[in-house]
Scaffold this active site. Structure first.
Site, PDB file in Angstrom:
ATOM      1  N   SER A 138      -4.842  -0.262  -4.110  1.00 20.66           N
ATOM      2  CA  SER A 138      -5.467  -1.551  -3.818  1.00 20.66           C
ATOM      3  C   SER A 138      -6.583  -1.352  -2.803  1.00 20.66           C
ATOM      4  CB  SER A 138      -4.425  -2.525  -3.247  1.00 20.66           C
ATOM      5  OG  SER A 138      -5.037  -3.707  -2.766  1.00 20.66           O
ATOM      6  N   TYR A 151       3.191  -4.812   1.718  1.00 19.61           N
ATOM      7  CA  TYR A 151       2.398  -4.452   0.534  1.00 19.61           C
ATOM      8  C   TYR A 151       1.222  -3.569   0.926  1.00 19.61           C
ATOM      9  CZ  TYR A 151      -0.735  -4.941  -3.470  1.00 19.61           C
ATOM     10  OH  TYR A 151      -1.575  -4.678  -4.525  1.00 19.61           O
TER      11      TYR A 151
END
Length: 249
Positions: A138, A151
């Protein structure tokens, strides 16, 4: 890399980025295997995409990860590409004691599972030409959103791990890609939405896939797509301004 004529295993392939990768690679003439936890979704996809191979498997469970690798070795030993895509994104309030039962699956899915699967599949992939591991991380691996700290930390860990994996595998002929999406319009992060079927915005999946496939074709091993490129370049300089714009818990 050659994007045709491969046998590709994609984890978390029942929706979002994973499913989009599956559809794109099928169009390019590859055999695609997808895994997921939802039998109904796997059944629906197998009807809609003739030729796709589906396998019910939960990457959170270490035993199921080992069983998946054994199943692939037995049934599809020609598999030469692993795409570690499965992911969980939770909002976590760090001002209160952590619920470990809640965040453990997030850590397992995002970090431990792809690390473990990579180790299980190296011997399988290494027997075949065009061997490749792709880890989907990400843009938040470089600049975290404080609202979802676990996350972001797992994606940062995967960025670091992917660098080490690429270095260790370079002499045995296995390519290692990191695909770092920006915010993409998928169901990821539905934990924080009242309507669990609602997507969270971001660029269209098709736009992300186009950028990712271009990077893969051209052997861009650290592929930051869209605004992820800016996050990669600016890192800490962006952190304060980005998080100041996002409402904290």
């Amino acid at each position: 890399m050659n994007i045709k004529g491969n046998t590709i295993l994609i984890t978390g392939g029942t929706s979002g980025i994973g499913l989009a990768f599956a559809e794109e690679f099928i169009k390019e003439g590859n055999q695609v295997i997808i895994t997921g936890r939802r039998a109904d979704r796997l059944e629906e996809i197998s009807k809609r995409l003739p030729g796709i191979i589906t396998k019910l498997s939960d990457v959170v469970d270490a035993a199921q990860r080992t069983e998946l690798a054994d199943w692939v070795k037995q049934n599809h030993p020609e598999t030469n590409i692993l795409i570690n895509n499965a992911g969980v994104q939770l909002v976590v309030d760090l001002k209160t004691p952590l619920d470990l039962d809640r965040i453990a699956p997030e850590i397992e899915t995002n970090f431990i599972a792809p690390v473990h699967l990579g180790s299980l599949f190296v011997p399988i992939l290494g027997e075949n030409a065009n061997a490749t591991i792709m880890n989907v991380t990400s843009g938040l691996a470089f600049v975290p959103i404080a609202l979802m700290p676990i996350y972001c930390a797992t994606k940062a860990a995967m960025h670091s791990f992917t660098l080490s994996l690429r270095y260790q595998l370079k002499d045995i002929g296995i390519k290692v890609f990191e695909i770092a999406p920006p915010s993409v319009d998928t169901e990821l992060g539905h934990d924080r939405r009242a309507d669990k079927s609602q997507s969270h915005g971001g660029i269209p999946v098709s736009e992300f896939i186009a950028g990712a496939m271009d990077a893969i074709r051209n052997d861009v091993y650290e592929a930051t797509v869209g605004m992820s490129a800016g996050l990669r370049e600016k890192r800490e300089a962006v952190f304060e301004s980005m998080n100041d714009r996002i409402k904290l818990i």
